[in-house]
Write a protein that holds these residues in place. Sequence first.
Motif, PDB file in Angstrom:
ATOM      1  N   GLU A  67       0.035 -38.805  68.319  1.00 50.08           N
ATOM      2  CA  GLU A  67       1.457 -38.682  68.640  1.00 50.08           C
ATOM      3  C   GLU A  67       2.278 -39.695  67.845  1.00 50.08           C
ATOM      4  N   ARG A  68       1.740 -40.904  67.703  1.00 46.94           N
ATOM      5  CA  ARG A  68       2.449 -41.912  66.920  1.00 46.94           C
ATOM      6  C   ARG A  68       2.360 -41.607  65.435  1.00 46.94           C
ATOM      7  N   LEU A  69       1.229 -41.086  65.007  1.00 49.53           N
ATOM      8  CA  LEU A  69       1.102 -40.718  63.594  1.00 49.53           C
ATOM      9  C   LEU A  69       2.096 -39.628  63.222  1.00 49.53           C
ATOM     10  N   GLU A  70       2.400 -38.767  64.175  1.00 46.52           N
ATOM     11  CA  GLU A  70       3.326 -37.664  63.900  1.00 46.52           C
ATOM     12  C   GLU A  70       4.724 -38.190  63.586  1.00 46.52           C
ATOM     13  N   GLU A  71       5.071 -39.372  64.109  1.00 43.86           N
ATOM     14  CA  GLU A  71       6.372 -39.960  63.786  1.00 43.86           C
ATOM     15  C   GLU A  71       6.472 -40.263  62.292  1.00 43.86           C
ATOM     16  N   VAL A  72       5.378 -40.769  61.726  1.00 42.45           N
ATOM     17  CA  VAL A  72       5.347 -41.021  60.281  1.00 42.45           C
ATOM     18  C   VAL A  72       5.201 -39.715  59.511  1.00 42.45           C
ATOM     19  N   ALA A  73       4.484 -38.767  60.109  1.00 44.13           N
ATOM     20  CA  ALA A  73       4.229 -37.487  59.435  1.00 44.13           C
ATOM     21  C   ALA A  73       5.515 -36.752  59.096  1.00 44.13           C
ATOM     22  N   THR A  74       6.587 -37.020  59.851  1.00 49.57           N
ATOM     23  CA  THR A  74       7.841 -36.309  59.569  1.00 49.57           C
ATOM     24  C   THR A  74       8.343 -36.576  58.156  1.00 49.57           C
ATOM     25  N   HIS A  75       8.042 -37.764  57.621  1.00 46.10           N
ATOM     26  CA  HIS A  75       8.460 -38.070  56.243  1.00 46.10           C
ATOM     27  C   HIS A  75       7.763 -37.126  55.269  1.00 46.10           C
ATOM     28  N   TYR A  76       6.475 -36.916  55.479  1.00 48.28           N
ATOM     29  CA  TYR A  76       5.717 -36.021  54.609  1.00 48.28           C
ATOM     30  C   TYR A  76       6.108 -34.561  54.855  1.00 48.28           C
ATOM     31  N   ARG A  77       6.316 -34.208  56.101  1.00 50.18           N
ATOM     32  CA  ARG A  77       6.669 -32.820  56.423  1.00 50.18           C
ATOM     33  C   ARG A  77       8.016 -32.443  55.828  1.00 50.18           C
ATOM     34  N   HIS A  78       8.892 -33.433  55.699  1.00 53.63           N
ATOM     35  CA  HIS A  78      10.195 -33.204  55.071  1.00 53.63           C
ATOM     36  C   HIS A  78      10.027 -32.699  53.636  1.00 53.63           C
ATOM     37  N   PHE A  79       8.913 -33.091  53.005  1.00 49.43           N
ATOM     38  CA  PHE A  79       8.629 -32.675  51.630  1.00 49.43           C
ATOM     39  C   PHE A  79       7.505 -31.646  51.579  1.00 49.43           C
ATOM     40  N   GLY A  80       7.396 -30.832  52.635  1.00 50.57           N
ATOM     41  CA  GLY A  80       6.399 -29.768  52.651  1.00 50.57           C
ATOM     42  C   GLY A  80       4.992 -30.242  52.912  1.00 50.57           C
ATOM     43  N   GLY A  81       4.843 -31.456  53.441  1.00 52.26           N
ATOM     44  CA  GLY A  81       3.518 -31.994  53.703  1.00 52.26           C
ATOM     45  C   GLY A  81       2.825 -32.514  52.470  1.00 52.26           C
ATOM     46  N   VAL A  82       3.558 -32.617  51.383  1.00 53.08           N
ATOM     47  CA  VAL A  82       2.960 -33.020  50.102  1.00 53.08           C
ATOM     48  C   VAL A  82       3.506 -34.375  49.676  1.00 53.08           C
ATOM     49  N   SER A  83       2.601 -35.324  49.514  1.00 59.88           N
ATOM     50  CA  SER A  83       2.983 -36.585  48.894  1.00 59.88           C
ATOM     51  C   SER A  83       2.952 -36.398  47.377  1.00 59.88           C
ATOM     52  N   PRO A  84       3.906 -36.969  46.680  1.00 59.18           N
ATOM     53  CA  PRO A  84       3.901 -36.821  45.217  1.00 59.18           C
ATOM     54  C   PRO A  84       2.844 -37.664  44.521  1.00 59.18           C
ATOM     55  N   ILE A  85       2.159 -38.542  45.251  1.00 55.41           N
ATOM     56  CA  ILE A  85       1.330 -39.549  44.589  1.00 55.41           C
ATOM     57  C   ILE A  85       0.145 -38.952  43.844  1.00 55.41           C
ATOM     58  N   ASN A  86      -0.480 -37.899  44.390  1.00 49.50           N
ATOM     59  CA  ASN A  86      -1.629 -37.327  43.689  1.00 49.50           C
ATOM     60  C   ASN A  86      -1.215 -36.683  42.374  1.00 49.50           C
ATOM     61  N   ALA A  87      -0.101 -35.946  42.395  1.00 45.20           N
ATOM     62  CA  ALA A  87       0.378 -35.337  41.153  1.00 45.20           C
ATOM     63  C   ALA A  87       0.734 -36.424  40.140  1.00 45.20           C
ATOM     64  N   GLN A  88       1.318 -37.500  40.620  1.00 45.42           N
ATOM     65  CA  GLN A  88       1.667 -38.598  39.715  1.00 45.42           C
ATOM     66  C   GLN A  88       0.423 -39.248  39.130  1.00 45.42           C
ATOM     67  N   ASN A  89      -0.629 -39.359  39.936  1.00 45.93           N
ATOM     68  CA  ASN A  89      -1.865 -39.940  39.409  1.00 45.93           C
ATOM     69  C   ASN A  89      -2.547 -39.017  38.410  1.00 45.93           C
ATOM     70  N   ARG A  90      -2.446 -37.725  38.621  1.00 42.74           N
ATOM     71  CA  ARG A  90      -2.977 -36.789  37.615  1.00 42.74           C
ATOM     72  C   ARG A  90      -2.242 -36.967  36.291  1.00 42.74           C
ATOM     73  N   GLU A  91      -0.930 -37.113  36.391  1.00 48.13           N
ATOM     74  CA  GLU A  91      -0.125 -37.294  35.184  1.00 48.13           C
ATOM     75  C   GLU A  91      -0.448 -38.635  34.518  1.00 48.13           C
ATOM     76  N   LEU A  92      -0.597 -39.678  35.335  1.00 48.66           N
ATOM     77  CA  LEU A  92      -0.926 -40.993  34.777  1.00 48.66           C
ATOM     78  C   LEU A  92      -2.311 -40.981  34.141  1.00 48.66           C
ATOM     79  N   LYS A  93      -3.270 -40.363  34.809  1.00 47.22           N
ATOM     80  CA  LYS A  93      -4.627 -40.265  34.255  1.00 47.22           C
ATOM     81  C   LYS A  93      -4.602 -39.581  32.892  1.00 47.22           C
ATOM     82  N   ALA A  94      -3.858 -38.478  32.801  1.00 41.81           N
ATOM     83  CA  ALA A  94      -3.773 -37.757  31.525  1.00 41.81           C
ATOM     84  C   ALA A  94      -3.115 -38.613  30.453  1.00 41.81           C
TER      85      ALA A  94
END
Length: 407
Positions: A67-94
């Motif tokens: 229930e408490r985690l869901e309070e933080v989850a709203t930030h991610y849900r606002h962006f479709g449940g997707v954090s940009p960090i993995n895509a950014q790391n793929r780009e950085l790795k490349a």
Amino acid sequence: MDCVSNAAQETDTVLYASAAASSGAPYVEEPVAYDAILLSSFGGPEGQGDVIPFLRNVTRGRGIPDERLEEVATHYRHFGGVSPINAQNRELKAAIEAEIARRGLGLPVYWGNRNWHPMLEDTVREAYADGHRTVLALATSAYSSYSSDRQYREDFALALGPVEDGGTGLGLGDDPMTIDKIRLFFDHPGFVEPFFEGVRDAVAAWLAEGRPASEIRILFSTHSIPTGDAERSGPRDRDFGEGGAYAAQHRAVAEHIMKRLVAENPAAEGIDWTLVYQSRSGPASQPWLEPDVNDVIAELPAQGATAVAVVPLGFVSDHMEVLWDLDTEAKESAEEAGLAFVRTQSPGVHPAYVAGLVDLIEERLNGTPAAERPHVTDLGPWFDVSRPGDCENARLGFRPAAAGIAP
């Protein structure tokens, strides 16, 4: 975990280190034949179904209910449940791979996360199966603190450690893998350049509009951490003042940027700046570093400010803390205060940043003497091998950590 824990308590022990780093000297000033690079990051969810499992990983061991985690989850849900960090790391790795190829270094780059797929342990197994034994890690965090430095080193030790403790066991036996870590790069010119450019451009635009320098404020923002952890950041044999090495490093970089700004554009003389904090979590009873970025923004009109540039100095890319806490909340605070607002760029895959990271890799490949290593503050260059007691977790104490002298 007994065998690793006992080793970690021995004086001058450096766990799972290359032969060159195992001496415990602060700087490795001899060439090391690394055969792979490990890009290590925080990780983030990539769909709505990932959000709560991801947050459980982030908060493991703390007993925080969903229930408490869901309070933080709203930030991610606002962006479709997707954090940009993995895509950014793929780009950085490349980008790192391309720069490594351009320089003819011939090193493969692997990527493993702390909290979401690809998980670090799986990446270690993959690199080992591919025949790599002497690995150099690059963590996507530039500053001294438990979560941005030592916890990565704990991750490496855990991943290489005994299977019964959740590791792979690949750092043990007759053919072990070792993992060293490049130095913290908070004051490397390649990391600092994108921040300077963002401040320079924001200020130049406002000055060109005729806005007086006295009405412009620069807020250098970074992730708040518990004050107990901040005080323990950096080597124990040095007094860094309030906020420990973590705050001192940020202040030193901000001071460098502002001095360079005025040197290149004298019209910027008189612009005030402040180090601020964001993304606080944890119980209200626990003290964290302050002031909060939104509180500072609210006070600026009373100080005569009409414009504010927020610089994400503690972040390497535009991940969730930047998108939500700065681009959403801080921007709203500025609008409520009637201030012109700019959030400057993070390094991302800026050419200077990518080139700087590969410079840091070559530094270790070549054993570059510390006296020849670039840095823009008096605090650097930081250590290759972390010093005893560096970045202790105030709540957990010392756990086995690679790439540093125990404890």
